[in-house]
Design a protein around this motif. Sequence first.
Motif, PDB file in Angstrom:
ATOM      1  N   LYS A   1     -52.453  30.894  20.449  1.00 28.59           N
ATOM      2  CA  LYS A   1     -51.916  30.073  19.778  1.00 28.59           C
ATOM      3  C   LYS A   1     -50.253  30.426  19.574  1.00 28.59           C
ATOM      4  CE  LYS A   1     -55.778  28.983  16.818  1.00 28.59           C
ATOM      5  NZ  LYS A   1     -56.530  29.207  15.311  1.00 28.59           N
ATOM      6  N   GLU A   2     -50.004  31.755  19.929  1.00 27.20           N
ATOM      7  CA  GLU A   2     -48.431  32.061  19.781  1.00 27.20           C
ATOM      8  C   GLU A   2     -47.865  31.545  21.125  1.00 27.20           C
ATOM      9  OE1 GLU A   2     -47.102  34.166  17.764  1.00 27.20           O
ATOM     10  OE2 GLU A   2     -48.781  34.938  16.719  1.00 27.20           O
ATOM     11  N   VAL A   3     -48.510  30.873  22.010  1.00 25.40           N
ATOM     12  CA  VAL A   3     -47.841  30.061  22.984  1.00 25.40           C
ATOM     13  C   VAL A   3     -46.831  29.053  22.722  1.00 25.40           C
ATOM     14  CG1 VAL A   3     -47.966  28.752  25.210  1.00 25.40           C
ATOM     15  CG2 VAL A   3     -49.432  30.712  24.897  1.00 25.40           C
ATOM     16  N   LYS A   4     -47.432  28.271  21.371  1.00 21.96           N
ATOM     17  CA  LYS A   4     -46.531  27.308  20.953  1.00 21.96           C
ATOM     18  C   LYS A   4     -44.992  27.784  20.538  1.00 21.96           C
ATOM     19  CE  LYS A   4     -49.615  26.077  17.828  1.00 21.96           C
ATOM     20  NZ  LYS A   4     -50.521  25.124  16.824  1.00 21.96           N
ATOM     21  N   THR A   5     -45.052  28.969  20.491  1.00 22.51           N
ATOM     22  CA  THR A   5     -43.511  29.402  19.706  1.00 22.51           C
ATOM     23  C   THR A   5     -42.619  29.413  20.819  1.00 22.51           C
ATOM     24  OG1 THR A   5     -43.938  31.758  20.298  1.00 22.51           O
ATOM     25  CG2 THR A   5     -44.679  30.819  18.139  1.00 22.51           C
ATOM     26  N   ILE A   6     -42.920  28.984  22.188  1.00 28.31           N
ATOM     27  CA  ILE A   6     -41.891  29.170  23.309  1.00 28.31           C
ATOM     28  C   ILE A   6     -40.978  28.166  23.120  1.00 28.31           C
ATOM     29  CG2 ILE A   6     -41.507  28.616  25.901  1.00 28.31           C
ATOM     30  CD1 ILE A   6     -44.318  29.628  26.251  1.00 28.31           C
ATOM     31  N   LYS A   7     -39.545  28.221  23.188  1.00 26.69           N
ATOM     32  CA  LYS A   7     -38.505  27.378  22.643  1.00 26.69           C
ATOM     33  C   LYS A   7     -37.905  26.759  24.236  1.00 26.69           C
ATOM     34  CE  LYS A   7     -37.468  29.827  18.621  1.00 26.69           C
ATOM     35  NZ  LYS A   7     -38.348  28.904  17.890  1.00 26.69           N
ATOM     36  N   ASN A   8     -37.029  25.668  24.042  1.00 26.39           N
ATOM     37  CA  ASN A   8     -36.205  25.316  25.268  1.00 26.39           C
ATOM     38  C   ASN A   8     -35.546  26.360  25.767  1.00 26.39           C
ATOM     39  OD1 ASN A   8     -36.666  23.037  23.424  1.00 26.39           O
ATOM     40  ND2 ASN A   8     -36.532  21.868  25.386  1.00 26.39           N
ATOM     41  N   GLY A   9     -35.625  26.517  27.107  1.00 27.85           N
ATOM     42  CA  GLY A   9     -34.718  27.468  27.675  1.00 27.85           C
ATOM     43  C   GLY A   9     -35.147  28.820  27.734  1.00 27.85           C
ATOM     44  N   ASN A  10     -36.650  28.915  27.449  1.00 25.26           N
ATOM     45  CA  ASN A  10     -37.213  30.177  27.447  1.00 25.26           C
ATOM     46  C   ASN A  10     -38.669  30.045  28.550  1.00 25.26           C
ATOM     47  OD1 ASN A  10     -37.311  31.465  23.897  1.00 25.26           O
ATOM     48  ND2 ASN A  10     -35.631  31.202  25.457  1.00 25.26           N
TER      49      ASN A  10
ATOM     50  N   ILE B   1     -33.215  29.560  37.257  1.00 28.42           N
ATOM     51  CA  ILE B   1     -32.418  28.393  36.810  1.00 28.42           C
ATOM     52  C   ILE B   1     -31.327  28.729  35.917  1.00 28.42           C
ATOM     53  CG2 ILE B   1     -33.146  26.530  35.416  1.00 28.42           C
ATOM     54  CD1 ILE B   1     -35.963  26.699  36.361  1.00 28.42           C
ATOM     55  N   PRO B   2     -30.253  28.163  36.053  1.00 34.86           N
ATOM     56  CA  PRO B   2     -28.973  28.547  35.058  1.00 34.86           C
ATOM     57  C   PRO B   2     -29.344  28.130  33.405  1.00 34.86           C
ATOM     58  CG  PRO B   2     -28.243  27.218  36.704  1.00 34.86           C
ATOM     59  CD  PRO B   2     -29.768  27.364  37.140  1.00 34.86           C
ATOM     60  N   GLY B   3     -29.218  29.324  32.664  1.00 35.20           N
ATOM     61  CA  GLY B   3     -29.313  29.151  31.330  1.00 35.20           C
ATOM     62  C   GLY B   3     -30.897  29.623  30.925  1.00 35.20           C
ATOM     63  N   MET B   4     -31.837  29.663  31.776  1.00 33.99           N
ATOM     64  CA  MET B   4     -33.222  30.272  31.291  1.00 33.99           C
ATOM     65  C   MET B   4     -33.351  31.805  31.131  1.00 33.99           C
ATOM     66  SD  MET B   4     -35.180  27.746  31.390  1.00 33.99           S
ATOM     67  CE  MET B   4     -36.918  28.297  31.155  1.00 33.99           C
ATOM     68  N   GLU B   5     -33.938  31.977  29.813  1.00 31.59           N
ATOM     69  CA  GLU B   5     -34.033  33.245  29.637  1.00 31.59           C
ATOM     70  C   GLU B   5     -35.580  33.705  29.188  1.00 31.59           C
ATOM     71  OE1 GLU B   5     -31.681  33.696  25.816  1.00 31.59           O
ATOM     72  OE2 GLU B   5     -29.897  33.713  26.925  1.00 31.59           O
ATOM     73  N   PHE B   6     -35.817  35.011  29.473  1.00 28.90           N
ATOM     74  CA  PHE B   6     -37.030  35.440  29.480  1.00 28.90           C
ATOM     75  C   PHE B   6     -37.399  35.857  27.774  1.00 28.90           C
ATOM     76  CE2 PHE B   6     -39.934  39.289  29.071  1.00 28.90           C
ATOM     77  CZ  PHE B   6     -41.183  38.710  29.686  1.00 28.90           C
ATOM     78  N   ALA B   7     -38.594  35.074  27.381  1.00 25.92           N
ATOM     79  CA  ALA B   7     -39.043  35.229  26.068  1.00 25.92           C
ATOM     80  C   ALA B   7     -40.140  36.075  25.911  1.00 25.92           C
ATOM     81  CB  ALA B   7     -39.400  33.801  25.712  1.00 25.92           C
ATOM     82  N   LYS B   8     -39.740  37.315  25.250  1.00 28.58           N
ATOM     83  CA  LYS B   8     -40.772  38.466  25.113  1.00 28.58           C
ATOM     84  C   LYS B   8     -41.639  37.851  23.890  1.00 28.58           C
ATOM     85  CE  LYS B   8     -41.386  43.337  23.569  1.00 28.58           C
ATOM     86  NZ  LYS B   8     -40.601  44.405  23.199  1.00 28.58           N
ATOM     87  N   ALA B   9     -43.123  37.853  23.911  1.00 28.83           N
ATOM     88  CA  ALA B   9     -44.127  37.455  23.163  1.00 28.83           C
ATOM     89  C   ALA B   9     -43.970  37.933  21.825  1.00 28.83           C
ATOM     90  CB  ALA B   9     -45.516  37.677  23.785  1.00 28.83           C
ATOM     91  N   ASN B  10     -44.185  37.399  20.625  1.00 29.86           N
ATOM     92  CA  ASN B  10     -43.915  37.694  19.246  1.00 29.86           C
ATOM     93  C   ASN B  10     -44.615  38.822  18.830  1.00 29.86           C
ATOM     94  OD1 ASN B  10     -41.825  35.499  19.190  1.00 29.86           O
ATOM     95  ND2 ASN B  10     -43.186  34.130  18.245  1.00 29.86           N
ATOM     96  N   PHE B  11     -45.701  39.246  19.444  1.00 28.69           N
ATOM     97  CA  PHE B  11     -46.403  40.272  18.980  1.00 28.69           C
ATOM     98  C   PHE B  11     -46.431  41.759  19.838  1.00 28.69           C
ATOM     99  CE2 PHE B  11     -48.715  37.310  21.731  1.00 28.69           C
ATOM    100  CZ  PHE B  11     -49.009  38.270  22.909  1.00 28.69           C
TER     101      PHE B  11
END
Length: 263
Positions: A53-62, A32-42
Amino acid sequence: MENFNIVTLPKVLINSVPKSGTHLLLQIILGIPGMEFAKANFNSFVFYAEHYKEVKTIKNGNVALGHLPYNVNLASDMNQEGIKHIFITRDLRDVTVSYMYFIINQCPEHIIYRYFTEYLKTNEERLHALINGIQLYGDDIENYGFSSFPNILNLYGSIYNWRGKQNLCELRYEDLVRNEDSQKQELLKIIDYLWDDLQHLNLAKVNLFDFMKNNINPETSWSFRKGKIGSWRDIFTKEHKKSFKDNAGKFLIDFGYEKDYNW
Protein backbone atom coordinates in the motif's frame (compact mmCIF):
# COMPACT_ATOMS: atom_id res chain seq x y z
CA MET A 1 17.39 21.04 -17.21
CA GLU A 2 15.82 24.26 -18.49
CA ASN A 3 12.02 24.21 -18.90
CA PHE A 4 11.89 20.78 -17.31
CA ASN A 5 9.52 20.76 -14.34
CA ILE A 6 8.66 18.03 -11.89
CA VAL A 7 5.02 17.77 -13.02
CA THR A 8 6.10 16.49 -16.42
CA LEU A 9 8.06 13.64 -14.83
CA PRO A 10 6.40 10.28 -14.16
CA LYS A 11 5.88 8.34 -10.96
CA VAL A 12 7.80 5.10 -11.56
CA LEU A 13 7.89 1.75 -9.80
CA ILE A 14 10.56 -0.69 -10.93
CA ASN A 15 9.18 -4.05 -9.86
CA SER A 16 11.50 -7.00 -10.31
CA VAL A 17 12.30 -10.56 -9.51
CA PRO A 18 15.43 -10.17 -7.31
CA LYS A 19 18.70 -10.62 -9.21
CA SER A 20 17.00 -9.67 -12.48
CA GLY A 21 18.73 -6.39 -13.24
CA THR A 22 16.91 -4.22 -10.71
CA HIS A 23 19.77 -1.76 -10.29
CA LEU A 24 20.59 -1.74 -14.01
CA LEU A 25 17.04 -0.63 -14.69
CA LEU A 26 17.26 1.91 -11.86
CA GLN A 27 20.32 3.46 -13.50
CA ILE A 28 18.42 3.69 -16.79
CA ILE A 29 15.47 5.51 -15.21
CA LEU A 30 17.74 7.79 -13.16
CA GLY A 31 19.34 8.81 -16.44
CA ILE A 32 16.13 10.72 -17.20
CA PRO A 33 16.88 14.37 -16.27
CA GLY A 34 15.19 15.28 -12.99
CA MET A 35 14.32 11.77 -11.85
CA GLU A 36 15.30 10.88 -8.27
CA PHE A 37 15.43 7.66 -6.30
CA ALA A 38 12.68 7.45 -3.68
CA LYS A 39 13.60 5.41 -0.64
CA ALA A 40 10.60 3.53 0.71
CA ASN A 41 8.93 5.24 3.68
CA PHE A 42 9.40 2.30 6.03
CA ASN A 43 13.20 2.55 6.09
CA SER A 44 13.85 0.06 3.34
CA PHE A 45 15.22 0.52 -0.15
CA VAL A 46 12.65 -1.87 -1.63
CA PHE A 47 8.89 -2.30 -1.38
CA TYR A 48 7.93 -5.84 -0.34
CA ALA A 49 4.54 -7.58 -0.28
CA GLU A 50 3.56 -6.54 3.23
CA HIS A 51 4.08 -2.86 2.37
CA TYR A 52 2.41 -2.78 -1.03
CA LYS A 53 0.00 0.00 0.00
CA GLU A 54 3.00 2.31 0.49
CA VAL A 55 3.57 2.24 -3.26
CA LYS A 56 0.86 4.89 -3.58
CA THR A 57 3.21 7.41 -1.93
CA ILE A 58 5.48 7.56 -5.00
CA LYS A 59 5.55 11.15 -6.30
CA ASN A 60 6.18 12.71 -9.68
CA GLY A 61 9.87 12.63 -10.49
CA ASN A 62 10.50 9.67 -8.18
CA VAL A 63 11.47 6.10 -9.01
CA ALA A 64 11.07 3.37 -6.39
CA LEU A 65 12.04 -0.28 -6.29
CA GLY A 66 9.88 -3.28 -5.45
CA HIS A 67 9.96 -7.07 -5.34
CA LEU A 68 6.19 -7.35 -5.29
CA PRO A 69 4.11 -10.43 -6.16
CA TYR A 70 1.07 -9.96 -8.35
CA ASN A 71 -1.76 -8.35 -6.41
CA VAL A 72 -4.97 -7.22 -8.11
CA ASN A 73 -5.50 -4.43 -5.56
CA LEU A 74 -1.98 -3.13 -6.07
CA ALA A 75 -2.50 -3.17 -9.83
CA SER A 76 -5.69 -1.13 -9.41
CA ASP A 77 -4.03 1.32 -6.98
CA MET A 78 -1.11 1.97 -9.31
CA ASN A 79 -3.42 2.55 -12.23
CA GLN A 80 -5.53 4.97 -10.19
CA GLU A 81 -2.49 6.91 -8.97
CA GLY A 82 -0.94 7.10 -12.43
CA ILE A 83 2.13 5.15 -11.36
CA LYS A 84 4.18 3.80 -14.23
CA HIS A 85 4.96 0.17 -13.49
CA ILE A 86 8.08 -1.24 -15.14
CA PHE A 87 8.34 -4.97 -14.54
CA ILE A 88 11.53 -6.95 -15.22
CA THR A 89 12.23 -10.69 -15.01
CA ARG A 90 15.11 -13.05 -15.73
CA ASP A 91 15.57 -16.77 -16.33
CA LEU A 92 14.90 -18.32 -12.91
CA ARG A 93 17.97 -20.56 -13.29
CA ASP A 94 20.25 -17.53 -13.59
CA VAL A 95 18.36 -15.89 -10.72
CA THR A 96 19.14 -18.95 -8.59
CA VAL A 97 22.87 -18.83 -9.33
CA SER A 98 23.08 -15.07 -8.76
CA TYR A 99 21.06 -15.33 -5.54
CA MET A 100 23.41 -18.01 -4.20
CA TYR A 101 26.48 -15.84 -4.75
CA PHE A 102 24.67 -12.81 -3.33
CA ILE A 103 23.91 -14.63 -0.08
CA ILE A 104 27.39 -16.02 0.49
CA ASN A 105 29.36 -12.99 -0.70
CA GLN A 106 27.25 -9.94 0.11
CA CYS A 107 24.49 -10.70 2.59
CA PRO A 108 25.74 -12.05 5.95
CA GLU A 109 22.49 -10.89 7.54
CA HIS A 110 20.42 -13.24 5.36
CA ILE A 111 18.40 -15.78 7.38
CA ILE A 112 20.12 -18.76 5.72
CA TYR A 113 23.65 -17.28 5.55
CA ARG A 114 25.05 -19.28 8.50
CA TYR A 115 23.50 -22.48 7.22
CA PHE A 116 24.89 -21.75 3.76
CA THR A 117 28.41 -21.03 4.97
CA GLU A 118 28.76 -23.30 8.01
CA TYR A 119 26.69 -26.39 7.23
CA LEU A 120 26.80 -26.47 3.43
CA LYS A 121 30.41 -26.64 2.24
CA THR A 122 30.11 -26.42 -1.56
CA ASN A 123 28.24 -24.36 -4.13
CA GLU A 124 26.82 -27.61 -5.49
CA GLU A 125 25.12 -28.21 -2.13
CA ARG A 126 23.97 -24.59 -1.91
CA LEU A 127 22.37 -24.70 -5.33
CA HIS A 128 20.54 -27.89 -4.40
CA ALA A 129 19.25 -26.14 -1.27
CA LEU A 130 17.88 -23.18 -3.26
CA ILE A 131 16.37 -25.35 -5.99
CA ASN A 132 14.69 -27.80 -3.60
CA GLY A 133 14.15 -25.69 -0.48
CA ILE A 134 15.44 -26.28 3.03
CA GLN A 135 13.79 -28.09 5.93
CA LEU A 136 15.53 -28.26 9.30
CA TYR A 137 14.73 -30.46 12.29
CA GLY A 138 15.56 -30.68 15.99
CA ASP A 139 18.64 -28.85 17.20
CA ASP A 140 19.39 -27.47 13.74
CA ILE A 141 16.39 -25.16 14.00
CA GLU A 142 17.85 -23.54 17.11
CA ASN A 143 21.40 -23.59 15.76
CA TYR A 144 20.60 -21.81 12.50
CA GLY A 145 17.60 -19.71 13.50
CA PHE A 146 15.00 -20.94 11.01
CA SER A 147 13.02 -24.11 10.38
CA SER A 148 12.36 -23.98 6.65
CA PHE A 149 13.14 -21.96 3.54
CA PRO A 150 11.11 -22.26 0.30
CA ASN A 151 12.49 -23.49 -2.98
CA ILE A 152 13.35 -20.82 -5.54
CA LEU A 153 10.07 -21.16 -7.44
CA ASN A 154 7.93 -20.78 -4.32
CA LEU A 155 10.15 -17.92 -3.18
CA TYR A 156 9.83 -15.81 -6.33
CA GLY A 157 7.28 -17.45 -8.61
CA SER A 158 4.42 -15.15 -7.60
CA ILE A 159 6.37 -12.09 -8.77
CA TYR A 160 6.49 -13.51 -12.30
CA ASN A 161 2.68 -13.51 -12.31
CA TRP A 162 2.67 -9.85 -13.40
CA ARG A 163 3.58 -11.22 -16.82
CA GLY A 164 0.98 -10.36 -19.44
CA LYS A 165 -0.98 -8.00 -17.19
CA GLN A 166 -2.22 -4.61 -18.43
CA ASN A 167 -0.89 -1.12 -17.68
CA LEU A 168 2.74 -2.06 -17.23
CA CYS A 169 5.94 -2.17 -19.24
CA GLU A 170 7.26 -5.71 -19.25
CA LEU A 171 10.98 -6.31 -19.80
CA ARG A 172 13.39 -9.21 -19.68
CA TYR A 173 16.87 -8.75 -18.28
CA GLU A 174 18.28 -10.74 -21.18
CA ASP A 175 16.96 -8.18 -23.69
CA LEU A 176 18.60 -5.32 -21.79
CA VAL A 177 22.07 -6.87 -21.94
CA ARG A 178 22.05 -9.15 -25.02
CA ASN A 179 23.46 -6.61 -27.49
CA GLU A 180 23.28 -2.93 -28.50
CA ASP A 181 20.27 -3.34 -30.79
CA SER A 182 18.27 -5.30 -28.24
CA GLN A 183 19.07 -2.79 -25.50
CA LYS A 184 18.09 0.13 -27.73
CA GLN A 185 14.74 -1.49 -28.47
CA GLU A 186 14.04 -1.96 -24.75
CA LEU A 187 15.01 1.61 -23.83
CA LEU A 188 12.78 3.01 -26.55
CA LYS A 189 9.97 0.78 -25.29
CA ILE A 190 10.41 2.30 -21.83
CA ILE A 191 10.30 5.85 -23.23
CA ASP A 192 7.13 5.14 -25.21
CA TYR A 193 5.53 3.65 -22.10
CA LEU A 194 6.43 6.59 -19.86
CA TRP A 195 5.24 9.30 -22.25
CA ASP A 196 2.63 9.45 -24.99
CA ASP A 197 4.12 12.73 -26.23
CA LEU A 198 7.56 14.20 -25.50
CA GLN A 199 6.81 17.71 -26.79
CA HIS A 200 6.10 19.14 -23.34
CA LEU A 201 9.48 17.85 -22.14
CA ASN A 202 11.43 19.99 -24.63
CA LEU A 203 13.48 16.86 -25.23
CA ALA A 204 13.74 14.71 -28.35
CA LYS A 205 13.45 10.95 -28.00
CA VAL A 206 17.01 10.46 -29.24
CA ASN A 207 18.35 12.80 -26.55
CA LEU A 208 16.33 11.11 -23.83
CA PHE A 209 17.58 7.74 -25.04
CA ASP A 210 21.18 8.98 -24.82
CA PHE A 211 20.69 10.25 -21.27
CA MET A 212 19.31 6.90 -20.17
CA LYS A 213 21.89 4.77 -21.94
CA ASN A 214 24.85 6.88 -20.80
CA ASN A 215 23.80 6.48 -17.16
CA ILE A 216 24.34 2.71 -17.29
CA ASN A 217 27.37 1.66 -15.23
CA PRO A 218 26.94 -1.83 -13.76
CA GLU A 219 30.18 -1.64 -11.80
CA THR A 220 28.70 1.05 -9.54
CA SER A 221 25.88 -1.29 -8.47
CA TRP A 222 26.67 -2.85 -5.08
CA SER A 223 24.82 -6.07 -5.95
CA PHE A 224 26.24 -6.57 -9.45
CA ARG A 225 28.39 -9.67 -9.99
CA LYS A 226 28.67 -10.78 -13.63
CA GLY A 227 25.21 -10.39 -15.12
CA LYS A 228 25.91 -13.11 -17.67
CA ILE A 229 23.08 -14.64 -19.68
CA GLY A 230 22.93 -18.40 -19.17
CA SER A 231 25.42 -18.48 -16.30
CA TRP A 232 23.52 -21.47 -14.89
CA ARG A 233 25.06 -23.61 -17.64
CA ASP A 234 28.51 -23.09 -16.11
CA ILE A 235 27.54 -24.45 -12.70
CA PHE A 236 24.46 -26.71 -12.94
CA THR A 237 25.20 -30.44 -12.72
CA LYS A 238 22.93 -33.14 -14.11
CA GLU A 239 21.43 -33.44 -10.64
CA HIS A 240 20.73 -29.69 -10.50
CA LYS A 241 19.02 -29.86 -13.89
CA LYS A 242 16.87 -32.79 -12.82
CA SER A 243 15.86 -31.07 -9.57
CA PHE A 244 15.08 -27.85 -11.40
CA LYS A 245 12.96 -29.66 -13.96
CA ASP A 246 11.11 -31.44 -11.15
CA ASN A 247 10.45 -28.20 -9.28
CA ALA A 248 10.16 -25.60 -12.02
CA GLY A 249 10.37 -27.27 -15.42
CA LYS A 250 6.78 -26.42 -16.34
CA PHE A 251 7.33 -22.86 -15.11
CA LEU A 252 10.24 -22.37 -17.54
CA ILE A 253 8.06 -23.58 -20.40
CA ASP A 254 5.00 -21.54 -19.40
CA PHE A 255 7.05 -18.36 -19.19
CA GLY A 256 8.90 -18.93 -22.43
CA TYR A 257 12.39 -19.67 -21.12
CA GLU A 258 12.33 -23.20 -22.58
CA LYS A 259 10.24 -24.99 -25.21
CA ASP A 260 10.31 -28.36 -23.48
CA TYR A 261 12.19 -30.38 -20.86
CA ASN A 262 15.12 -31.18 -23.14
CA TRP A 263 17.70 -28.77 -21.83
